[in-house]
Design a protein around this motif. Structure first.
Motif, PDB file in Angstrom:
ATOM      1  N   PRO A 188       0.822  -1.214   0.000  1.00 39.27           N
ATOM      2  CA  PRO A 188       0.000   0.000   0.000  1.00 39.27           C
ATOM      3  C   PRO A 188       0.854   1.262   0.000  1.00 39.27           C
ATOM      4  O   PRO A 188       2.030   1.245   0.378  1.00 39.27           O
ATOM      5  N   ASP A 189       0.230   2.353  -0.423  1.00 37.59           N
ATOM      6  CA  ASP A 189       0.889   3.653  -0.316  1.00 37.59           C
ATOM      7  C   ASP A 189       1.228   3.938   1.147  1.00 37.59           C
ATOM      8  O   ASP A 189       0.516   3.517   2.064  1.00 37.59           O
ATOM      9  N   VAL A 190       2.296   4.662   1.379  1.00 38.01           N
ATOM     10  CA  VAL A 190       2.716   5.047   2.726  1.00 38.01           C
ATOM     11  C   VAL A 190       2.597   6.562   2.862  1.00 38.01           C
ATOM     12  O   VAL A 190       3.227   7.314   2.102  1.00 38.01           O
ATOM     13  N   LEU A 191       1.777   7.011   3.800  1.00 36.83           N
ATOM     14  CA  LEU A 191       1.599   8.439   4.039  1.00 36.83           C
ATOM     15  C   LEU A 191       1.752   8.810   5.508  1.00 36.83           C
ATOM     16  O   LEU A 191       1.745   9.993   5.854  1.00 36.83           O
ATOM     17  N   HIS A 192       1.896   7.813   6.364  1.00 41.59           N
ATOM     18  CA  HIS A 192       2.018   8.064   7.795  1.00 41.59           C
ATOM     19  C   HIS A 192       3.119   7.173   8.377  1.00 41.59           C
ATOM     20  O   HIS A 192       3.408   6.099   7.860  1.00 41.59           O
ATOM     21  N   GLY A 193       3.695   7.646   9.445  1.00 44.59           N
ATOM     22  CA  GLY A 193       4.730   6.872  10.111  1.00 44.59           C
ATOM     23  C   GLY A 193       5.751   7.784  10.759  1.00 44.59           C
ATOM     24  O   GLY A 193       5.853   8.980  10.443  1.00 44.59           O
ATOM     25  N   GLY A 196      10.684   3.399   5.175  1.00 39.06           N
ATOM     26  CA  GLY A 196       9.705   4.174   5.916  1.00 39.06           C
ATOM     27  C   GLY A 196       9.424   5.532   5.332  1.00 39.06           C
ATOM     28  O   GLY A 196       8.952   6.445   6.029  1.00 39.06           O
ATOM     29  N   ARG A 197       9.692   5.704   4.049  1.00 33.72           N
ATOM     30  CA  ARG A 197       9.501   6.997   3.385  1.00 33.72           C
ATOM     31  C   ARG A 197       8.125   7.058   2.731  1.00 33.72           C
ATOM     32  O   ARG A 197       7.598   6.052   2.248  1.00 33.72           O
ATOM     33  N   ALA A 198       7.525   8.245   2.689  1.00 31.48           N
ATOM     34  CA  ALA A 198       6.196   8.403   2.113  1.00 31.48           C
ATOM     35  C   ALA A 198       6.235   8.209   0.598  1.00 31.48           C
ATOM     36  O   ALA A 198       7.172   8.658  -0.074  1.00 31.48           O
TER      37      ALA A 198
END
Length: 308
Positions: A103-108, A141-143
């Protein structure tokens, strides 16, 4: 993250129907001639290889007076063999079955103040194309957001709003302008979007095998976005007529002397851009060459001062 992909469904259907037909043919033919049955299997599995072979045989012909270094016979043969395997990986696995696995990553905890990425695929592709890239960024861990350009066959300008929404998501997530990474037609989508926005909204645009001046093969296309990639199309003339030095400074263009889709090879470059030649890489393969991935990801930046 996209909920569905019409292209993935179509590719799944094509593969399942093709497999069913092949099984029936083997079942019918095996009692009469096992040799013919085996030959049918081999012919089915390797059919795309012969289509690709024609494309690679045409490279020395279509390049004409192109300034890109001429490909050797060894480079053409090697790139053909690699592209046969890459085509299976992309069109028979990643896109139809693996497109939602990352999935796309937008948080973390490691997203804020670090340059995020928007991935833009080419024609007859979906976000599954970028799986090896997404795996790497997911580990870091990059968006990132990987778009699905659908409907599959429409005007290139129709994808601009999809890209705009992806850029907004990464901007809000990171607080920074994103890096755009584009393959093939995706580079033209990025340029179409850039005509309607400010250059300050992006960190950089990386294009990989994008037909910036069109491609010879597009003259045979029957679909809108294919026709727009014809070197002589009004859309292409308008796009390149508006090209500016300010835009050129933002672009890195990877291209190859063995690109079997973008012909002539220099059509994947842009005046004034950072044009980087990769010898011996086919159209799909180019997106996954280690030097392309490594060189592109090296452009990502972290604003460490923002955390202090």
């Amino acid at each position: 993250m996209f909920d569905r992909s019409a292209l993935a469904s179509l590719q799944q259907l094509f593969l399942f129907v093709g497999l069913a037909i092949l099984v029936l043919l083997i079942w019918w033919m095996w009692p009469h001639s096992p040799v013919v049955a085996v030959a049918m299997v081999i012919a089915s599995v390797t059919a795309h290889a012969w289509v690709l072979a024609v494309e690679f045989l045409l490279i020395p012909v279509l390049r004409a007076s192109d300034a890109t270094p001429r490909a050797s016979s060894a480079e053409l043969i090697r790139s053909w063999m690699v592209e046969v395997v890459q085509a299976w990986r992309v069109f028979a696995w990643r896109q139809p079955f693996h497109w939602r696995s990352i999935p796309d990553v937008l948080h973390g905890p490691r997203v804020k103040h670090r340059t995020g990425v928007v991935f833009i695929h080419g024609i007859i592709c979906n976000r599954g194309f970028w799986t090896p890239w997404l795996e790497r960024l997911n580990t870091d861990g990059r968006a990132f957001v990987a778009v699905n350009l659908e409907p599959v066959f429409t005007d290139i300008d129709d994808y601009v709003n999809l890209l705009e929404q992806a850029v907004i998501k990464v901007e809000r997530s990171t607080g920074r302008p994103p890096l755009l990474v584009c393959h093939s037609m995706g580079g033209l989508v990025a340029r179409a979007w850039l005509r309607r926005t400010e250059v300050a909204r992006i960190e950089r645009v990386v294009t990989i095998g994008s037909p910036h001046s069109g491609t010879w093969y597009a003259r045979f296309s029957l679909v809108p976005n294919g026709r727009e990639m014809d070197p002589n199309s009004p859309w292409m003339a308008q796009l390149n007529g508006a090209w500016t030095p300010q835009q050129a400074a933002l672009f890195t263009c990877w291209y190859s002397n063995c690109d079997n889709i973008v012909q002539p090879p220099a059509a994947a470059t842009l005046p004034g851009a950072d044009n980087r030649l990769v010898r011996g890489a086919a159209h799909i393969e180019l997106a996954f060459r280690p030097e392309v991935m490594r060189g592109t990801l090296a452009m990502l930046r972290d604003d460490v001062s923002a955390d202090s």
